[in-house]
Write an enzyme that holds these catalytic residues in place. Structure first.
Site, PDB file in Angstrom:
ATOM      1  N   ASP A 162      -0.301  -9.833  -9.173  1.00 58.83           N
ATOM      2  CA  ASP A 162      -1.390  -8.856  -9.251  1.00 58.83           C
ATOM      3  C   ASP A 162      -1.271  -8.202 -10.623  1.00 58.83           C
ATOM      4  O   ASP A 162      -0.369  -7.401 -10.883  1.00 58.83           O
ATOM      5  CB  ASP A 162      -1.249  -7.826  -8.131  1.00 58.83           C
ATOM      6  CG  ASP A 162      -2.364  -6.766  -8.162  1.00 58.83           C
ATOM      7  OD1 ASP A 162      -3.032  -6.641  -9.207  1.00 58.83           O
ATOM      8  OD2 ASP A 162      -2.543  -6.060  -7.156  1.00 58.83           O
ATOM      9  N   PHE A 197      -7.794   7.138   4.252  1.00 65.47           N
ATOM     10  CA  PHE A 197      -7.755   8.092   3.134  1.00 65.47           C
ATOM     11  C   PHE A 197      -9.056   8.132   2.353  1.00 65.47           C
ATOM     12  O   PHE A 197      -9.356   9.103   1.678  1.00 65.47           O
ATOM     13  CB  PHE A 197      -6.588   7.768   2.182  1.00 65.47           C
ATOM     14  CG  PHE A 197      -6.680   6.396   1.560  1.00 65.47           C
ATOM     15  CD1 PHE A 197      -6.147   5.299   2.213  1.00 65.47           C
ATOM     16  CD2 PHE A 197      -7.291   6.205   0.342  1.00 65.47           C
ATOM     17  CE1 PHE A 197      -6.239   4.025   1.656  1.00 65.47           C
ATOM     18  CE2 PHE A 197      -7.374   4.945  -0.236  1.00 65.47           C
ATOM     19  CZ  PHE A 197      -6.855   3.853   0.432  1.00 65.47           C
TER      20      PHE A 197
HETATM   21  N1  F0G Z   1      -4.181  -4.092  -7.039  1.00 69.72           N
HETATM   22  C1  F0G Z   1      -3.741  -2.957  -7.605  1.00 69.72           C
HETATM   23  C2  F0G Z   1      -2.346  -2.885  -8.118  1.00 69.72           C
HETATM   24  C3  F0G Z   1      -4.599  -1.862  -7.716  1.00 69.72           C
HETATM   25  O1  F0G Z   1      -4.128  -0.742  -8.277  1.00 69.72           O
HETATM   26  C4  F0G Z   1      -5.913  -1.959  -7.233  1.00 69.72           C
HETATM   27  C5  F0G Z   1      -6.830  -0.826  -7.297  1.00 69.72           C
HETATM   28  C6  F0G Z   1      -6.328  -3.161  -6.655  1.00 69.72           C
HETATM   29  C7  F0G Z   1      -5.444  -4.209  -6.583  1.00 69.72           C
HETATM   30  C8  F0G Z   1      -7.720  -3.333  -6.115  1.00 69.72           C
HETATM   31  O2  F0G Z   1      -8.614  -3.447  -7.167  1.00 69.72           O
HETATM   32  O3  F0G Z   1     -10.119  -1.458  -6.876  1.00 69.72           O
HETATM   33  O4  F0G Z   1     -10.805  -3.409  -8.290  1.00 69.72           O
HETATM   34  O5  F0G Z   1     -10.706  -3.618  -5.837  1.00 69.72           O
HETATM   35  N2  F0G Z   1      -6.467   0.367  -7.502  1.00 69.72           N
HETATM   36  C9  F0G Z   1      -7.341   1.510  -7.608  1.00 69.72           C
HETATM   37  C10 F0G Z   1      -6.532   2.775  -7.790  1.00 69.72           C
HETATM   38  C11 F0G Z   1      -8.336   1.626  -6.511  1.00 69.72           C
HETATM   39  O6  F0G Z   1      -7.154   3.838  -7.850  1.00 69.72           O
HETATM   40  O7  F0G Z   1      -5.307   2.725  -7.912  1.00 69.72           O
HETATM   41  P1  F0G Z   1     -10.144  -2.943  -7.038  1.00 69.72           P
END
Ligand code: F0G
Length: 482
Positions: free
Chosen positions: A223, A455
């Site tokens: 990821d 949340f």
């Molecule tokens: N993986 C990680 C490590 C993330 O931080 C996020 C999203 C996602 C996957 C999902 O991606 O939002 O484009 O569908 N993080 C955001 C946050 C929502 O605020 O930390 P996404």
């Protein structure tokens, strides 16, 4: 090893850009802030931007775009199929990551949905350095379960371990021995591990994970949503990386991965996402799902303008002057808060500054959501919006039991190149005041609790009238105006 040219004085970071487009901010009076957070059910996700002064909810989709990104958006090619815009992104991805195939999606969790559906069978086990909320939800939805195996140090809030996002190699071997490789479709590594405070893994650790996975024929899924921060930390904290360029480092990480997916709301400073892969057979399987859920293969749910912005954004991410900005501001914030005695996650990570709410509000039990209470209190006293990352962000199990989170964090995100140092200093000042008056803050209780990802839109009430007392104390110290 940090590059000193971006600092002056002891620890003051320097913006390596100038501001050319601005958005007006509002600082509404404290009574309105109290009313707004009450209307929002003490859930900062439900606040409206008009009531927010400094939005530190997330770095997702709100990073500043560069003049080059905006310029590129003007020449986007709208063709439904065969868009030149898409070809430019595809070429940029293969230039940077050195893999053959790219499949576009509308954002990061769309990649998680598709990869989980294709790779996971009921009963499968997914080892990872740490979960992310949407990742876990998709894995569980497809009948899998997660096994979090970060090194022990990962959960020590105060630490000087430079790579708290590392995976525990012995635990990985233990899980494979226990369940058998056939039950493990992939090992997931998350760059800039979000929920433990944006903590990176090291290149060396990834090489070790690769060795184990090779031995048992298991895929590695990376990821890469927070890859930019992870790259910066490898470059500044890992001896073997210090003479490598950001491009070389990215390629080294890519060479160790089987599948890479990312949210371009973070990586690439635009909005979108995608899956990067070398294996043709798997690529063909994944490809079938793109038109089903996302859109045709040459846009995948993204607007072509965003695709142009991602192409330039990814290119700019290969520049150390760009990716150092957010981590250096976060480090400044962490250090200044520590001077005030505020408990924070150390070492400073990527994404944002993380406050240890369990310690900050050690009089509030975990089932009254100390991190949620802190998010609500900070908004009232400052107009700064943060995000709860603790028990509220967990999900009840199939028996309705609420798991208590390992950490109760208030995340204050620093989207890339968005805030000035004086805005960051304002946030530090108000957090310091709240810390001095922390005993006034009380807990929260659910009044409306959704089953999935509660949340995002759950609503809570205060367990006492602590918020009015907080407002009264604030007015005594600051007067009526702010
Ligand atoms: N993986 C990680 C490590 C993330 O931080 C996020 C999203 C996602 C996957 C999902 O991606 O939002 O484009 O569908 N993080 C955001 C946050 C929502 O605020 O930390 P996404």
């Amino acid at each position: 090893m940090t590059n000193v040219k971006f600092y002056y004085g002891e620890n003051v970071p320097l913006e390596m850009h100038k501001v050319r487009i601005v958005q007006k901010l509002n600082l509404v009076p404290i009574e309105r802030r109290l009313q707004a957070i009450t209307e929002a059910g003490n859930n900062t996700f439900l606040l409206k931007n008009a009531d927010i002064f400094i939005d530190m909810l997330t770095d997702s989709g709100v990073n500043a775009m560069s003049d080059r990104q905006l310029a590129a958006m003007m020449i986007a090619d709208d063709s439904y199929a065969g868009s030149e815009t898409f070809t430019r992104l595809e070429n940029k991805i293969s230039e940077i990551f050195g893999m053959d195939y790219f499949l576009p999606t509308h954002q990061g969790r769309a990649c998680e949905n598709i990869l989980s559906q294709i790779l996971i069978k009921p009963g499968d086990v997914l080892p990872m350095n740490y979960h992310f909320t949407t990742t876990k939800a998709h894995i569980v939805l497809n009948g899998g379960s997660i096994e979090e195996i970060p090194i022990d140090e990962a959960l020590n809030i105060t630490s000087d371990c430079p790579f708290k996002g590392n995976m525990d190699i012995d635990k990985l071997k233990g899980i494979i021995n226990k369940h058998g490789a056939a039950k493990i479709p992939f090992v997931r590594l998350e760059a800039g591990t979000n929920l433990i405070g944006g903590q990176p893994f090291s290149l060396e650790n990834m090489e070790e994970v690769r060795q184990v996975c090779d031995e048992f024929g298991i895929l590695i899924v990376l990821d890469a949503s927070l890859l930019a921060d992870n790259l910066y930390f490898m470059k500044t904290r890992e001896e073997k990386c210090k003479d490598m360029s950001i491009r070389e480092l990215t390629r080294a990480i890519s060479d160790l991965s089987d599948i890479i997916y990312f949210s371009a709301r973070k990586l690439g400073c635009a909005r979108g996402g995608g899956i990067i892969i070398n294996d043709q057979e798997l690529f063909l399987k994944i490809r079938e799902f793109i038109p089903l859920y996302e859109g045709f293969l040459t846009y995948g749910g993204m607007s072509v303008r965003e695709i142009e912005a991602i192409t330039v954004g990814l290119d700019e991410t290969m520049d150390e002057d760009m990716i150092n900005q957010s981590p250096q501001f976060i480090e400044f914030m962490v250090e200044e808060l520590q001077k005030k005695g505020v408990p924070v996650v150390t070492p400073a990570g990527g994404l944002g500054c993380h406050i240890d709410a369990m310690k900050f509000l050690d009089h509030i039990p975990q089932n009254q959501y100390p991190a949620g209470a802190l998010a609500s209190a900070l908004f009232i006293v400052s107009g700064v919006r943060g995000m709860e990352r603790g028990t509220l962000s967990e999900q009840r199990d199939e028996h309705g039991v609420e798991p208590l989170a390992n950490m109760e964090l208030l995340r204050l995100a620093l989207p890339r190149r968005v805030f000035t140092l004086s805005q960051v200093k304002y946030a530090i000042d108000r957090i310091g005041w709240l810390h001095e008056n922390r005993r006034l803050v009380g807990g929260l209780t659910f009044v409306d609790e959704p089953k999935n990802l509660r949340f995002f839109f759950g609503k809570l009430d205060t367990v006492s009238d602590w918020q009015t007392q907080l407002v009264d104390r604030f007015k005594k110290d600051f007067g009526d105006s702010m």
